[in-house]
Scaffold this motif. Structure first.
Motif, PDB file in Angstrom:
ATOM      1  N   ARG A 123       0.853  -1.398  -0.250  1.00 50.13           N
ATOM      2  CA  ARG A 123       0.035   0.115   0.192  1.00 50.13           C
ATOM      3  C   ARG A 123       1.006   1.164   0.231  1.00 50.13           C
ATOM      4  NH1 ARG A 123      -3.240  -1.542   3.260  1.00 50.13           N
ATOM      5  NH2 ARG A 123      -2.113  -0.700   5.729  1.00 50.13           N
ATOM      6  N   ALA A 124       2.132   2.066   0.970  1.00 49.06           N
ATOM      7  CA  ALA A 124       3.367   2.218   0.429  1.00 49.06           C
ATOM      8  C   ALA A 124       3.658   2.484  -0.756  1.00 49.06           C
ATOM      9  CB  ALA A 124       4.396   2.205   1.575  1.00 49.06           C
ATOM     10  N   ILE A 125       3.755   1.702  -1.199  1.00 43.59           N
ATOM     11  CA  ILE A 125       4.788   1.618  -2.467  1.00 43.59           C
ATOM     12  C   ILE A 125       3.352   2.154  -3.033  1.00 43.59           C
ATOM     13  CG2 ILE A 125       5.585   0.364  -4.312  1.00 43.59           C
ATOM     14  CD1 ILE A 125       7.150  -1.694  -1.916  1.00 43.59           C
ATOM     15  N   LEU A 126       2.174   1.863  -2.831  1.00 45.55           N
ATOM     16  CA  LEU A 126       1.628   2.358  -4.258  1.00 45.55           C
ATOM     17  C   LEU A 126       0.792   3.669  -4.262  1.00 45.55           C
ATOM     18  CD1 LEU A 126      -0.199   1.185  -6.202  1.00 45.55           C
ATOM     19  CD2 LEU A 126      -2.199   0.717  -5.085  1.00 45.55           C
ATOM     20  N   LEU A 127       1.069   4.106  -2.525  1.00 46.91           N
ATOM     21  CA  LEU A 127       0.753   5.549  -2.588  1.00 46.91           C
ATOM     22  C   LEU A 127       2.001   6.218  -3.232  1.00 46.91           C
ATOM     23  CD1 LEU A 127      -1.523   4.805   0.059  1.00 46.91           C
ATOM     24  CD2 LEU A 127      -1.993   5.292  -1.499  1.00 46.91           C
ATOM     25  N   ALA A 128       2.502   5.864  -2.837  1.00 53.80           N
ATOM     26  CA  ALA A 128       3.780   6.738  -3.014  1.00 53.80           C
ATOM     27  C   ALA A 128       4.413   6.733  -4.565  1.00 53.80           C
ATOM     28  CB  ALA A 128       5.413   5.718  -2.007  1.00 53.80           C
ATOM     29  N   ALA A 129       4.133   5.674  -5.603  1.00 55.40           N
ATOM     30  CA  ALA A 129       4.110   6.106  -6.844  1.00 55.40           C
ATOM     31  C   ALA A 129       3.106   6.715  -7.779  1.00 55.40           C
ATOM     32  CB  ALA A 129       4.448   4.499  -7.426  1.00 55.40           C
ATOM     33  N   ARG A 130       1.993   5.880  -6.782  1.00 60.91           N
ATOM     34  CA  ARG A 130       0.887   6.701  -8.194  1.00 60.91           C
ATOM     35  C   ARG A 130       0.444   8.664  -7.056  1.00 60.91           C
ATOM     36  NH1 ARG A 130       1.669   4.842 -12.909  1.00 60.91           N
ATOM     37  NH2 ARG A 130       1.819   2.271 -12.518  1.00 60.91           N
ATOM     38  N   VAL A 131       0.251   8.205  -5.896  1.00 60.78           N
ATOM     39  CA  VAL A 131       0.004   9.129  -5.325  1.00 60.78           C
ATOM     40  C   VAL A 131       0.992  10.888  -5.049  1.00 60.78           C
ATOM     41  CG1 VAL A 131      -1.272  10.191  -3.484  1.00 60.78           C
ATOM     42  CG2 VAL A 131      -2.474   8.260  -4.505  1.00 60.78           C
ATOM     43  N   ASP A 132       1.329   9.789  -4.693  1.00 63.10           N
ATOM     44  CA  ASP A 132       2.783  10.901  -4.435  1.00 63.10           C
ATOM     45  C   ASP A 132       3.896  10.850  -5.539  1.00 63.10           C
ATOM     46  OD1 ASP A 132       2.006  11.236  -2.088  1.00 63.10           O
ATOM     47  OD2 ASP A 132       3.213   9.797  -1.292  1.00 63.10           O
ATOM     48  N   GLY A 133       4.278  10.502  -6.905  1.00 66.03           N
ATOM     49  CA  GLY A 133       4.409  10.969  -8.119  1.00 66.03           C
ATOM     50  C   GLY A 133       5.859  11.123  -8.026  1.00 66.03           C
ATOM     51  N   GLN A 134       6.413   9.106  -6.800  1.00 66.80           N
ATOM     52  CA  GLN A 134       7.469   8.813  -6.620  1.00 66.80           C
ATOM     53  C   GLN A 134       8.402   8.300  -7.714  1.00 66.80           C
ATOM     54  OE1 GLN A 134       7.712   7.489  -2.455  1.00 66.80           O
ATOM     55  NE2 GLN A 134       8.920  10.084  -1.650  1.00 66.80           N
ATOM     56  N   LEU A 135       9.593   8.005  -8.120  1.00 66.81           N
ATOM     57  CA  LEU A 135      10.288   7.419  -9.424  1.00 66.81           C
ATOM     58  C   LEU A 135      10.898   6.134  -8.323  1.00 66.81           C
ATOM     59  CD1 LEU A 135      13.155   9.979 -10.372  1.00 66.81           C
ATOM     60  CD2 LEU A 135      10.649   9.542 -11.024  1.00 66.81           C
ATOM     61  N   ASN A 136      10.298   5.117  -8.606  1.00 65.45           N
ATOM     62  CA  ASN A 136      10.587   3.547  -8.326  1.00 65.45           C
ATOM     63  C   ASN A 136      12.596   3.619  -7.606  1.00 65.45           C
ATOM     64  OD1 ASN A 136       7.960   3.001  -9.092  1.00 65.45           O
ATOM     65  ND2 ASN A 136       9.887   1.910 -11.427  1.00 65.45           N
ATOM     66  N   ARG A 137      13.398   4.210  -8.275  1.00 70.04           N
ATOM     67  CA  ARG A 137      14.538   4.479  -7.127  1.00 70.04           C
ATOM     68  C   ARG A 137      14.078   5.366  -6.288  1.00 70.04           C
ATOM     69  NH1 ARG A 137      16.185   9.145  -8.810  1.00 70.04           N
ATOM     70  NH2 ARG A 137      15.629   9.709 -10.978  1.00 70.04           N
ATOM     71  N   GLU A 138      13.146   6.587  -5.756  1.00 65.58           N
ATOM     72  CA  GLU A 138      13.346   7.024  -4.845  1.00 65.58           C
ATOM     73  C   GLU A 138      12.562   6.175  -3.680  1.00 65.58           C
ATOM     74  OE1 GLU A 138      12.931  11.563  -7.002  1.00 65.58           O
ATOM     75  OE2 GLU A 138      11.367  10.045  -6.470  1.00 65.58           O
ATOM     76  N   ILE A 139      11.128   5.078  -4.636  1.00 67.58           N
ATOM     77  CA  ILE A 139      11.311   4.759  -3.290  1.00 67.58           C
ATOM     78  C   ILE A 139      11.696   3.772  -3.099  1.00 67.58           C
ATOM     79  CG2 ILE A 139       8.839   2.638  -3.259  1.00 67.58           C
ATOM     80  CD1 ILE A 139       7.750   4.817  -5.477  1.00 67.58           C
ATOM     81  N   ALA A 140      12.429   2.928  -3.811  1.00 67.56           N
ATOM     82  CA  ALA A 140      13.294   1.911  -3.318  1.00 67.56           C
ATOM     83  C   ALA A 140      14.354   2.132  -2.522  1.00 67.56           C
ATOM     84  CB  ALA A 140      14.549   1.423  -4.881  1.00 67.56           C
ATOM     85  N   GLU A 141      15.212   3.460  -2.354  1.00 70.70           N
ATOM     86  CA  GLU A 141      15.816   4.436  -1.622  1.00 70.70           C
ATOM     87  C   GLU A 141      14.855   4.389  -0.343  1.00 70.70           C
ATOM     88  OE1 GLU A 141      17.425   7.199  -3.021  1.00 70.70           O
ATOM     89  OE2 GLU A 141      18.042   6.519  -4.812  1.00 70.70           O
ATOM     90  N   ARG A 142      13.554   4.674  -0.029  1.00 69.29           N
ATOM     91  CA  ARG A 142      13.438   5.051   1.209  1.00 69.29           C
ATOM     92  C   ARG A 142      12.831   4.151   1.675  1.00 69.29           C
ATOM     93  NH1 ARG A 142       6.731   7.211   0.366  1.00 69.29           N
ATOM     94  NH2 ARG A 142       6.598   6.369   2.496  1.00 69.29           N
ATOM     95  N   PHE A 143      12.313   2.549   1.227  1.00 65.37           N
ATOM     96  CA  PHE A 143      12.036   1.830   2.460  1.00 65.37           C
ATOM     97  C   PHE A 143      12.935   0.833   2.325  1.00 65.37           C
ATOM     98  CE2 PHE A 143       8.068   2.305   0.021  1.00 65.37           C
ATOM     99  CZ  PHE A 143       6.515   2.605   1.654  1.00 65.37           C
ATOM    100  N   GLY A 144      14.597   0.935   1.494  1.00 62.88           N
ATOM    101  CA  GLY A 144      15.517  -0.137   2.030  1.00 62.88           C
ATOM    102  C   GLY A 144      15.856  -1.760   1.261  1.00 62.88           C
ATOM    103  N   ILE A 145      15.025  -1.319  -0.032  1.00 67.57           N
ATOM    104  CA  ILE A 145      14.997  -2.380  -1.138  1.00 67.57           C
ATOM    105  C   ILE A 145      15.112  -2.250  -2.474  1.00 67.57           C
ATOM    106  CG2 ILE A 145      12.886  -3.595   0.608  1.00 67.57           C
ATOM    107  CD1 ILE A 145      10.526  -1.878  -1.772  1.00 67.57           C
TER     108      ILE A 145
END
Length: 183
Positions: A123-145
């Motif tokens: 849910r957090a990844i989906l919201l970060a990508a589709r609602v907040d507009g974060q890039l996949n690499r930013e999400i990866a860094e944020r979650f450490g994955i």
């Protein structure tokens, strides 16, 4: 700039025009913007003031055209008149009828229920990508994955939401309606 350099640059711009338009189109976002910028660049080459020979003509022309495009964008943005804004604000919203509002609210409530069915990380990844507009690499860094895991989780979350919304009878959940993210 010596006349020979200026003449050579104009000749290169003319012979490689289609290529330069395609490259500049990526920067401006439209073919019209790219052609306008290149035409202005052609005119500015007459006034260019560089005393040495240009090593990479394509890069020089594209850099100059990019600067022209930025100047044109700023000029257009600066000339948005307050009267135009007032006119646009005065246009009634034909889509804001009570039935549409109620339908939209129900759809949002249904989507919230579907989102609750996801794991917290998905849910957090989906919201970060589709609602907040974060890039996949930013999400990866944020979650450490890894980036691959972000893509996998995002894909699984989207499939889950699509399936649940279709089960709920949402007529607007056509899996072909949007493509993959470009970033």
């Amino acid at each position: 700039m010596p006349d020979t350099s200026r003449t050579q640059l104009k000749q290169i711009l003319a012979t490689r025009y289609a290529y330069l338009v395609r490259r500049l189109e990526r920067i401006t976002g439209s073919k019209e913007g790219a052609t306008d910028a290149l035409h202005e660049t052609w005119l500015r080459l007459d006034k260019a003031n560089v005393s040495t020979q240009v090593a990479n003509a394509d890069a020089y022309i594209l850099g100059m055209a990019s600067n022209v495009a930025i100047d044109q964008h700023r000029h257009e943005r600066r000339h948005a008149h307050d009267d135009d804004v007032d006119v646009l604000l005065g246009v009634p919203d034909e889509l804001a009828d009570p039935e549409r509002i109620l339908t939209a609210r129900r759809k949002i409530d249904s989507l919230k229920d579907v989102l609750r069915g996801l794991t917290p990380r998905r849910r957090a990844i989906l919201l970060a990508a589709r609602v907040d507009g974060q890039l996949n690499r930013e999400i990866a860094e944020r979650f450490g994955i890894s980036l691959r895991l972000v893509e996998s989780e995002l894909s699984a979350a989207m499939k889950y939401c699509l399936q649940r919304m279709q089960e709920a009878g949402d007529p607007y959940t056509d899996s072909r309606s949007s493509g993959p993210r470009k970033f």
